[in-house]
Design a protein around this motif. Structure first.
Motif, PDB file in Angstrom:
ATOM      1  N   TYR A   1      -8.335   2.483   6.487  1.00 56.11           N
ATOM      2  CA  TYR A   1      -7.684   1.333   5.852  1.00 56.11           C
ATOM      3  C   TYR A   1      -7.571   0.171   6.837  1.00 56.11           C
ATOM      4  CZ  TYR A   1      -4.146  -1.259   3.168  1.00 56.11           C
ATOM      5  OH  TYR A   1      -3.458  -2.227   2.466  1.00 56.11           O
TER       6      TYR A   1
ATOM      7  N   LEU B   1      -3.174   5.351  -0.316  1.00 58.57           N
ATOM      8  CA  LEU B   1      -3.641   4.129   0.329  1.00 58.57           C
ATOM      9  C   LEU B   1      -4.292   3.151  -0.630  1.00 58.57           C
ATOM     10  CD1 LEU B   1      -4.323   5.033   3.993  1.00 58.57           C
ATOM     11  CD2 LEU B   1      -3.051   3.084   3.141  1.00 58.57           C
TER      12      LEU B   1
ATOM     13  N   THR C   1      -3.845  -0.182  -2.829  1.00 58.82           N
ATOM     14  CA  THR C   1      -3.147  -1.419  -2.471  1.00 58.82           C
ATOM     15  C   THR C   1      -2.975  -2.301  -3.696  1.00 58.82           C
ATOM     16  OG1 THR C   1      -4.118  -1.369  -0.254  1.00 58.82           O
ATOM     17  CG2 THR C   1      -3.233  -3.479  -0.997  1.00 58.82           C
TER      18      THR C   1
ATOM     19  N   LEU D   1      -8.492   2.790  -2.292  1.00 57.49           N
ATOM     20  CA  LEU D   1      -8.998   2.729  -0.923  1.00 57.49           C
ATOM     21  C   LEU D   1     -10.510   2.485  -0.910  1.00 57.49           C
ATOM     22  CD1 LEU D   1      -8.459   2.952   2.095  1.00 57.49           C
ATOM     23  CD2 LEU D   1      -8.636   5.439   1.881  1.00 57.49           C
TER      24      LEU D   1
ATOM     25  N   THR E   1       1.278   6.285   8.736  1.00 60.00           N
ATOM     26  CA  THR E   1       0.199   5.533   8.093  1.00 60.00           C
ATOM     27  C   THR E   1       0.102   4.145   8.713  1.00 60.00           C
ATOM     28  OG1 THR E   1       0.405   6.734   5.992  1.00 60.00           O
ATOM     29  CG2 THR E   1      -0.621   4.550   5.908  1.00 60.00           C
TER      30      THR E   1
ATOM     31  N   LEU F   1     -12.061  -1.193  -1.055  1.00 56.67           N
ATOM     32  CA  LEU F   1     -12.087  -2.125   0.076  1.00 56.67           C
ATOM     33  C   LEU F   1     -13.506  -2.399   0.547  1.00 56.67           C
ATOM     34  CD1 LEU F   1      -9.041  -1.015   2.258  1.00 56.67           C
ATOM     35  CD2 LEU F   1      -9.237  -3.031   0.805  1.00 56.67           C
TER      36      LEU F   1
ATOM     37  N   ALA G   1      -3.071   2.822  10.971  1.00 55.33           N
ATOM     38  CA  ALA G   1      -3.858   1.725  10.410  1.00 55.33           C
ATOM     39  C   ALA G   1      -3.815   0.486  11.302  1.00 55.33           C
ATOM     40  CB  ALA G   1      -3.365   1.378   9.011  1.00 55.33           C
TER      41      ALA G   1
ATOM     42  N   ALA H   1       0.825  -1.204   0.000  1.00 53.30           N
ATOM     43  CA  ALA H   1       0.000   0.000   0.000  1.00 53.30           C
ATOM     44  C   ALA H   1       0.864   1.260   0.000  1.00 53.30           C
ATOM     45  CB  ALA H   1      -0.913   0.009   1.225  1.00 53.30           C
TER      46      ALA H   1
ATOM     47  N   GLU I   1      -7.602   8.431   6.229  1.00 54.03           N
ATOM     48  CA  GLU I   1      -7.472   7.320   5.275  1.00 54.03           C
ATOM     49  C   GLU I   1      -6.767   6.135   5.933  1.00 54.03           C
ATOM     50  OE1 GLU I   1      -7.032   9.692   1.012  1.00 54.03           O
ATOM     51  OE2 GLU I   1      -5.238   9.332   2.220  1.00 54.03           O
TER      52      GLU I   1
END
Length: 183
Positions: free
Chosen positions: A54, A151, A153, A173, A80, A176, A84, A18, A50
């Protein structure tokens, strides 16, 4: 019938590569210092949100994640990862700085060396029944894993040391949330 992507992720065996959350605060100084976030671009408030989202989505989807979470040494990637995955150890790996360097002015030989290292890392399978998460940087278009949104992936299926890897899918993102409806 083929298994859904979510069903496959729940079984483990993937690398989730990511890009960090939105970073708009500050600039990367010409001689930035990894220990001084004031010399780097950092996460915006949106980027922090974000990152939290995530991690929440991966937990909600019950996607098993191995420890540690791997992050580039930049403050924005570390933050990040920490936001997360607040309950999983974050390991800083200087190799991922090389991905950032791909966007700069480097020689073909250095680019080749970085991409060879990338192939070796992405070929390694995570612990049985889990997925490995790497939080790092986007790539230049057409190089490595290509352009990745904030973000976003890239889901990678490692084939084992010396056998390469397969890119399964790239998700934004927002994608998801749609995985839950794919089962």
């Amino acid at each position: 019938m083929e298994k859904s992507l979510l069903a496959l992720l729940k079984e483990g065996g993937f690398i989730l590569y990511a890009r960090h959350g939105e970073a708009k605060v500050g600039t990367d100084q010409p001689y930035f210092n990894f220990q001084n976030c004031n010399t780097q671009r950092n996460l915006s408030e949106l980027g922090r949100s974000e990152a939290i989202y995530y991690g929440q989505m991966l937990r909600y989807l019950q996607i098993p994640i191995s420890s540690p979470i791997v992050a580039s040494p930049f403050c924005r990637t570390i933050e990040t990862a920490q936001l997360a995955f607040p309950n999983i150890n974050v390991q800083i790996d200087a190799f991922w700085y090389n991905i950032f360097k791909l966007g700069g002015n480097i020689s073909n030989a250095e680019q080749h060396k970085i991409l060879t290292g990338l192939r070796a890392v992405l070929a390694l399978k995570p612990p049985q029944g889990t997925n490995k998460v790497i939080i790092a940087h986007s790539f230049p278009a057409g190089i490595g894993l290509g352009k990745i949104s904030n973000l976003g992936t890239v889901i990678v299926k490692p084939q084992g040391q010396g056998h390469g890897y397969e890119i399964v899918q790239q998700l934004a993102l927002a994608d998801l949330a749609q995985l839950a409806s794919s089962e």
